[in-house]
Design a protein around this motif. Structure first.
Motif, short mmCIF file in Angstrom:
data_model
loop_
_atom_site.label_atom_id
_atom_site.label_comp_id
_atom_site.label_asym_id
_atom_site.label_seq_id
_atom_site.Cartn_x
_atom_site.Cartn_y
_atom_site.Cartn_z
N ILE A 127 41.69 -4.42 -30.69
CA ILE A 127 41.51 -3.03 -31.14
C ILE A 127 40.25 -2.49 -30.48
CG2 ILE A 127 41.11 -1.54 -33.15
CD1 ILE A 127 42.62 -3.75 -34.78
N GLU A 128 40.43 -1.46 -29.68
CA GLU A 128 39.28 -0.87 -28.96
C GLU A 128 38.66 0.21 -29.83
OE1 GLU A 128 41.47 0.47 -25.52
OE2 GLU A 128 41.04 -1.40 -24.44
N PHE A 129 37.66 -0.19 -30.59
CA PHE A 129 37.06 0.71 -31.57
C PHE A 129 36.33 1.87 -30.90
CE2 PHE A 129 34.55 1.56 -35.49
CZ PHE A 129 35.57 1.45 -36.41
N HIS A 130 35.76 1.59 -29.74
CA HIS A 130 35.01 2.64 -29.02
C HIS A 130 35.65 3.02 -27.68
CE1 HIS A 130 31.11 1.46 -31.36
NE2 HIS A 130 31.87 2.28 -32.04
N GLY A 131 36.94 2.74 -27.53
CA GLY A 131 37.63 3.12 -26.31
C GLY A 131 37.48 2.09 -25.21
N ASN A 132 37.78 2.53 -23.97
CA ASN A 132 37.77 1.61 -22.84
C ASN A 132 37.34 2.39 -21.59
OD1 ASN A 132 38.52 -0.06 -20.62
ND2 ASN A 132 39.99 -1.12 -21.94
N ALA A 133 36.29 1.89 -20.94
CA ALA A 133 35.71 2.62 -19.81
C ALA A 133 36.61 2.60 -18.57
CB ALA A 133 34.33 2.04 -19.48
N LYS A 134 37.67 1.81 -18.61
CA LYS A 134 38.61 1.81 -17.48
C LYS A 134 39.45 3.09 -17.43
CE LYS A 134 41.38 -1.64 -16.61
NZ LYS A 134 41.44 -2.40 -15.38
N ARG A 135 39.50 3.76 -18.58
CA ARG A 135 40.30 4.98 -18.63
C ARG A 135 39.40 6.21 -18.65
NH1 ARG A 135 42.57 2.05 -23.15
NH2 ARG A 135 41.30 3.39 -24.47
N LEU A 136 39.98 7.35 -18.20
CA LEU A 136 39.28 8.63 -18.32
C LEU A 136 40.21 9.58 -19.07
CD1 LEU A 136 38.67 7.42 -15.23
CD2 LEU A 136 37.10 9.32 -15.28
N ILE A 137 39.61 10.51 -19.76
CA ILE A 137 40.43 11.46 -20.53
C ILE A 137 39.99 12.88 -20.20
CG2 ILE A 137 38.89 11.26 -22.57
CD1 ILE A 137 41.49 11.67 -24.27
N CYS A 138 40.99 13.77 -20.07
CA CYS A 138 40.69 15.17 -19.80
C CYS A 138 40.31 15.86 -21.11
CB CYS A 138 41.89 15.87 -19.18
SG CYS A 138 41.66 17.66 -19.08
N LEU A 139 39.17 16.50 -21.12
CA LEU A 139 38.71 17.14 -22.35
C LEU A 139 39.51 18.40 -22.67
CD1 LEU A 139 34.81 16.75 -22.33
CD2 LEU A 139 36.54 15.36 -23.46
N ASP A 140 40.30 18.91 -21.70
CA ASP A 140 41.11 20.10 -21.97
C ASP A 140 42.53 19.75 -22.41
OD1 ASP A 140 39.02 21.67 -21.47
OD2 ASP A 140 39.71 22.48 -19.55
N CYS A 141 43.23 18.94 -21.59
CA CYS A 141 44.65 18.70 -21.92
C CYS A 141 44.90 17.30 -22.48
CB CYS A 141 45.53 18.94 -20.68
SG CYS A 141 45.37 17.65 -19.44
N GLY A 142 43.89 16.44 -22.48
CA GLY A 142 44.06 15.11 -23.08
C GLY A 142 44.73 14.09 -22.18
N LYS A 143 45.05 14.49 -20.94
CA LYS A 143 45.72 13.54 -20.03
C LYS A 143 44.79 12.36 -19.75
CE LYS A 143 47.74 13.41 -15.35
NZ LYS A 143 48.75 12.40 -15.53
N ILE A 144 45.42 11.17 -19.71
CA ILE A 144 44.66 9.94 -19.45
C ILE A 144 44.84 9.51 -18.00
CG2 ILE A 144 44.53 7.46 -20.02
CD1 ILE A 144 43.52 8.96 -22.37
N TYR A 145 43.77 9.14 -17.36
CA TYR A 145 43.80 8.59 -16.00
C TYR A 145 43.23 7.17 -16.01
CZ TYR A 145 44.34 13.43 -14.32
OH TYR A 145 44.79 14.71 -14.09
N GLN A 146 43.69 6.34 -15.08
CA GLN A 146 43.04 5.05 -14.89
C GLN A 146 41.92 5.26 -13.88
OE1 GLN A 146 43.95 2.38 -16.77
NE2 GLN A 146 45.38 3.85 -17.69
N ARG A 147 40.85 4.49 -13.99
CA ARG A 147 39.68 4.73 -13.11
C ARG A 147 40.04 4.67 -11.63
NH1 ARG A 147 37.54 0.81 -10.59
NH2 ARG A 147 35.44 1.66 -10.34
N GLU A 148 41.05 3.82 -11.29
CA GLU A 148 41.44 3.69 -9.88
C GLU A 148 42.01 4.99 -9.31
OE1 GLU A 148 42.78 1.63 -12.28
OE2 GLU A 148 41.31 0.03 -12.03
N GLU A 149 42.51 5.84 -10.20
CA GLU A 149 43.13 7.08 -9.73
C GLU A 149 42.10 8.15 -9.36
OE1 GLU A 149 46.53 8.53 -12.24
OE2 GLU A 149 45.78 6.98 -13.58
N ILE A 150 40.84 7.86 -9.64
CA ILE A 150 39.82 8.90 -9.52
C ILE A 150 39.06 8.78 -8.21
CG2 ILE A 150 37.65 9.73 -10.60
CD1 ILE A 150 40.31 10.25 -12.16
N ASP A 151 38.84 9.92 -7.59
CA ASP A 151 38.02 9.95 -6.38
C ASP A 151 36.55 9.87 -6.82
OD1 ASP A 151 36.59 10.49 -4.14
OD2 ASP A 151 37.39 12.51 -3.81
N ARG A 152 35.94 8.71 -6.54
CA ARG A 152 34.59 8.47 -7.06
C ARG A 152 33.50 9.09 -6.19
NH1 ARG A 152 33.39 4.34 -10.21
NH2 ARG A 152 32.04 3.40 -8.64
#
Ligand code: NAD
Ligand code: ZN
Length: 255
Positions: A127-152
């Motif tokens: 149970i991830e009580f504080h979430g997981n840093a591997k994922r990102l979440i959009c503060l507007d639409c709530g869409k979840i991304y995996q960190r690999e999908e992001i242009d760093r």
């Protein structure tokens, strides 16, 4: 003093031996883990000596309001943290918990960590009580991304909808994800034994969980390098030492 504590204190068995017996005889044992379990994987705790908060003020850097106000500044630190987490691998403590789950002794892990190391070690019921840093979440639409999908290379990653992306971890000023909170409460009510490992038990509301477990009749085994505010209050067996050292001994004693 309750009967168990008395029996344990009068017993000649070593604390790890006593703890192993307790785990073996439990019906429903769960673990609550904190930043201390990942220290030996190379991830520093936030508090204390050399903790990240010595360098960055948490209220300035880990508060949701600061993030929204100045995402560029916060993302700089997030990228720094991400690099540390990417390099980290599970240590013997993570593997021991996974093995204990496989043997049927541990039913669930509630973790305050966001580093994904329990899952990487093969634990399934986490149970991830504080979430997981591997994922990102959009503060507007709530869409979840995996960190690999992001242009760093961009200073502030954004969603397809142009919303601000935030690591999917609980910042100060945010609430615990409802599903995680409900599952954690269920596990706490179901358990008759809780291992707390590498947590100072100071972060609200996760720090309430051991007290809740105790209130509903569970025994508490605490693994930490130092005493915490749980130790003299609700801990039945305190195992002083590093998480990997103690968990390795426990695994061996359990057999
Ligand atoms: P904390 O920093 O408040 O306390 C860490 C505890 O671990 C301390 O009591 C310390 O004595 C103990 N410890 C340190 N090294 C240890 C070791 N090798 N073996 C056993 N114990 C050890 O941690 P917390 O209670 O988890 O609260 C911190 C918050 O910060 C959490 O909410 C968590 O989300 C976040 N955090 C996460 C990570 C991570 O994901 N790895 C790292 C730092 C902070
Ligand atoms: Zn979006």
């Amino acid at each position: 003093m309750d009967e168990l504590k008395e029996a344990l204190l009068s017993s000649e068995a070593r604390p790890t031996e006593q703890a192993a017996q307790l785990i073996k005889s439990s019906n429903y044992c769960i673990a609550l883990t904190g930043a201390g379990i990942s220290v030996e994987s190379g991830i520093p705790t936030f508090r204390g000596y050399q903790g990240l908060w010595q360098k960055y003020d948490p209220l300035e850097y880990a508060h949701i309001k600061s993030f929204i106000k100045n995402p560029e500044k916060i993302w700089k630190v997030m990228y720094e943290l991400d690099e540390i987490m990417q390099k980290a691998r599970p240590n013997p403590a993570h593997f021991a918990l996974s093995e204990l789950e496989g043997k049927g002794y541990i039913k669930a892990i509630i973790t305050q960590n966001v580093d994904n190391l329990h899952q990487a070690a093969g634990s399934r019921s986490v149970i991830e009580f504080h979430g997981n840093a591997k994922r990102l979440i959009c503060l507007d639409c709530g869409k979840i991304y995996q960190r690999e999908e992001i242009d760093r290379s961009v200073l502030v990653p954004r969603c397809k909808c142009n919303g601000l992306l935030k690591p999917d971890v609980v910042f100060f000023g945010e609430s615990i994800p409802e599903e995680a909170l409900n599952s954690a409460n269920q596990e706490v009510n179901a358990c008759d034994l809780m291992l707390t490992i590498g947590t100072s038990a100071e972060v609200v509301p996760a720090n309430i969980l051991p007290w809740e477990a105790k209130r509903s009749g569970a025994k508490i085994i605490e693994v930490n390098l130092e005493r915490t505010n749980l130790t003299d209050e609700i801990t039945d067996i305190f195992l002083k030492g590093s998480a990997s050292q103690i968990l390795t001994i426990l695994l061996k004693e359990i057999g």
